[in-house]
Design a protein around this motif. Structure first.
Motif, short mmCIF file in Angstrom:
data_model
loop_
_atom_site.label_atom_id
_atom_site.label_comp_id
_atom_site.label_asym_id
_atom_site.label_seq_id
_atom_site.Cartn_x
_atom_site.Cartn_y
_atom_site.Cartn_z
N GLY A 25 0.75 -1.14 -0.05
CA GLY A 25 0.13 0.12 0.01
C GLY A 25 0.85 1.23 -0.13
O GLY A 25 0.42 2.46 0.12
N SER A 26 2.09 1.02 -0.06
CA SER A 26 2.94 2.36 -0.07
C SER A 26 2.92 3.17 -1.37
O SER A 26 2.65 2.64 -2.33
N ILE A 27 3.16 4.47 -1.15
CA ILE A 27 3.29 5.44 -2.48
C ILE A 27 4.86 5.93 -2.54
O ILE A 27 5.18 6.36 -1.36
N VAL A 28 5.59 5.45 -3.57
CA VAL A 28 7.21 5.62 -3.30
C VAL A 28 7.66 6.58 -4.22
O VAL A 28 7.26 6.45 -5.58
N LYS A 29 8.39 7.56 -3.82
CA LYS A 29 9.13 8.62 -4.71
C LYS A 29 10.37 9.00 -4.23
O LYS A 29 10.26 9.40 -2.96
N GLY A 30 11.43 9.00 -4.65
CA GLY A 30 12.58 9.41 -4.38
C GLY A 30 13.56 8.20 -4.04
O GLY A 30 13.42 6.98 -4.72
N ASP A 31 14.57 8.41 -3.23
CA ASP A 31 15.61 7.15 -2.85
C ASP A 31 15.06 6.38 -1.84
O ASP A 31 14.77 6.93 -0.70
N VAL A 32 15.20 5.26 -1.92
CA VAL A 32 15.05 4.18 -0.75
C VAL A 32 16.41 3.30 -0.80
O VAL A 32 16.94 2.77 -1.50
N PRO A 33 17.24 3.44 0.65
CA PRO A 33 18.37 2.91 0.61
C PRO A 33 18.33 1.26 0.54
O PRO A 33 17.27 0.63 0.68
N GLU A 34 19.34 0.66 0.35
CA GLU A 34 19.60 -0.80 0.06
C GLU A 34 19.31 -1.25 1.56
O GLU A 34 19.60 -0.66 2.58
N ASN A 35 18.86 -2.54 1.56
CA ASN A 35 18.69 -3.31 2.79
C ASN A 35 18.13 -2.37 4.16
O ASN A 35 18.05 -2.26 5.23
N SER A 36 16.79 -1.81 3.27
CA SER A 36 15.88 -1.09 4.43
C SER A 36 14.32 -1.53 4.25
O SER A 36 14.06 -1.97 3.13
N VAL A 37 13.53 -1.08 5.04
CA VAL A 37 12.06 -1.31 4.99
C VAL A 37 11.25 0.01 4.62
O VAL A 37 11.65 0.92 5.52
N PHE A 38 10.69 0.32 3.55
CA PHE A 38 10.06 1.50 3.34
C PHE A 38 8.54 1.32 3.61
O PHE A 38 7.83 0.24 3.01
N PHE A 39 7.83 2.16 4.48
CA PHE A 39 6.35 2.15 4.65
C PHE A 39 6.03 3.63 4.54
O PHE A 39 6.58 4.55 5.21
N ASN A 40 4.63 3.93 4.45
CA ASN A 40 4.04 5.22 4.62
C ASN A 40 3.56 5.16 6.10
O ASN A 40 2.66 4.17 6.32
N LYS A 41 3.65 5.93 6.71
CA LYS A 41 2.98 6.22 8.08
C LYS A 41 1.29 6.35 7.99
O LYS A 41 1.14 7.29 7.31
N ARG A 42 0.68 5.69 8.82
CA ARG A 42 -0.74 5.96 8.73
C ARG A 42 -1.33 5.88 10.04
O ARG A 42 -0.87 5.33 11.05
N ASN A 43 -2.10 6.87 10.26
CA ASN A 43 -2.91 6.94 11.42
C ASN A 43 -4.23 6.58 11.53
O ASN A 43 -5.17 6.97 10.67
N ASN A 44 -4.74 5.67 12.42
CA ASN A 44 -6.02 5.19 12.28
C ASN A 44 -7.07 6.06 13.20
O ASN A 44 -6.42 6.03 14.47
N GLU A 45 -7.98 6.52 12.67
CA GLU A 45 -9.07 7.32 13.48
C GLU A 45 -10.15 6.80 13.42
O GLU A 45 -10.75 6.39 12.49
N ILE A 46 -10.93 6.73 14.52
CA ILE A 46 -12.27 6.27 14.83
C ILE A 46 -13.28 7.48 15.27
O ILE A 46 -12.83 7.93 16.30
N LEU A 47 -14.13 7.84 14.43
CA LEU A 47 -15.06 8.83 14.77
C LEU A 47 -16.35 8.48 15.03
O LEU A 47 -17.00 7.91 14.40
N GLN A 48 -16.72 8.60 16.37
CA GLN A 48 -18.20 8.29 17.17
C GLN A 48 -19.25 8.96 16.50
O GLN A 48 -19.24 10.16 16.15
N PHE A 49 -20.42 8.34 16.28
CA PHE A 49 -21.56 9.13 15.92
C PHE A 49 -22.70 8.55 16.28
O PHE A 49 -22.86 7.80 16.93
#
Length: 202
Positions: A178-202
């Protein structure tokens, strides 16, 4: 050079695989792979001037769309492209797919300048790779902003990843699903986009 020892080892590995899977499933896998090789050969003939390739596998409903006589594709031996993949090339671009690269179902590769995928790289389902953007502010027919994508060797790319122009991914890197990648990713590394889960009560 093929020796008797290599042939014997190959036959033994096939026998062990057949024993492990069962004859029916073993037969169906290799029957399917045989037609995948034929599909690869068909596209090699169809785009004879564009595709330089060794033996590779092309799954059902996967296709190459080449729109320019200057476009080049280099596919190294035993690359495996599964079902429903679309690979499009235009302009004087170059696409290089390394040895034993695995491209899973429903992937989309759009190349107008240069994309290279290193040996033994594994690409998950629904991955999209683009070496260009559309300049929505430009006026006229040529509205592409071109770049390059370089993916190193033995890279693992998870499902639903989008890789954009001017991206370089080092050897042995892992790209999280699910990541969107642009730019340099070093070798021997893990790349991921940070996500915050939010629950809005209704």
């Amino acid at each position: 050079m093929i020796t008797i020892k290599k042939i014997s080892k190959f036959i033994k590995s096939l026998y062990n695989e057949c024993k492990q899977r069962g004859f029916y499933y073993f037969f169906m896998i290799y029957f399917s792979n045989f037609f995948a090789i034929l599909r690869g050969m068909f596209y090699r003939l169809l785009y004879l001037k564009n595709i330089k390739a060794s033996v590779f596998f092309l799954g059902q409903r996967s296709r190459f769309d080449v729109f320019n006589k200057k476009s080049k594709i280099i596919i190294n031996k035993f690359a495996f492209i599964r079902k429903n993949a679309t690979i499009r090339l235009d302009f004087d671009c170059e696409l290089i797919i390394g040895e034993k690269v695995f491209i899973n179902d429903n992937c989309n590769i759009n190349c107008v300048k240069k994309i290279s995928i290193g040996n033994y790289t594994k690409i998950g389902q629904n991955v999209c790779i683009y070496d260009h953007d559309h300049n929505y502010k430009a006026i006229g027919t040529d509205r592409l902003i071109k770049g390059e994508v370089v993916i190193g060797e033995n890279v693992w790319i998870g499902s639903n990843v989008v890789i954009l122009r001017n991206t370089k991914i080092g050897d042995n890197a892992v790209i999280a699903a699910g990541s969107i990648v642009k730019g340099d990713v070093p070798e021997n590394s893990v790349f991921f986009n940070k996500r915050n889960n939010e629950i809005l009560q209704f």
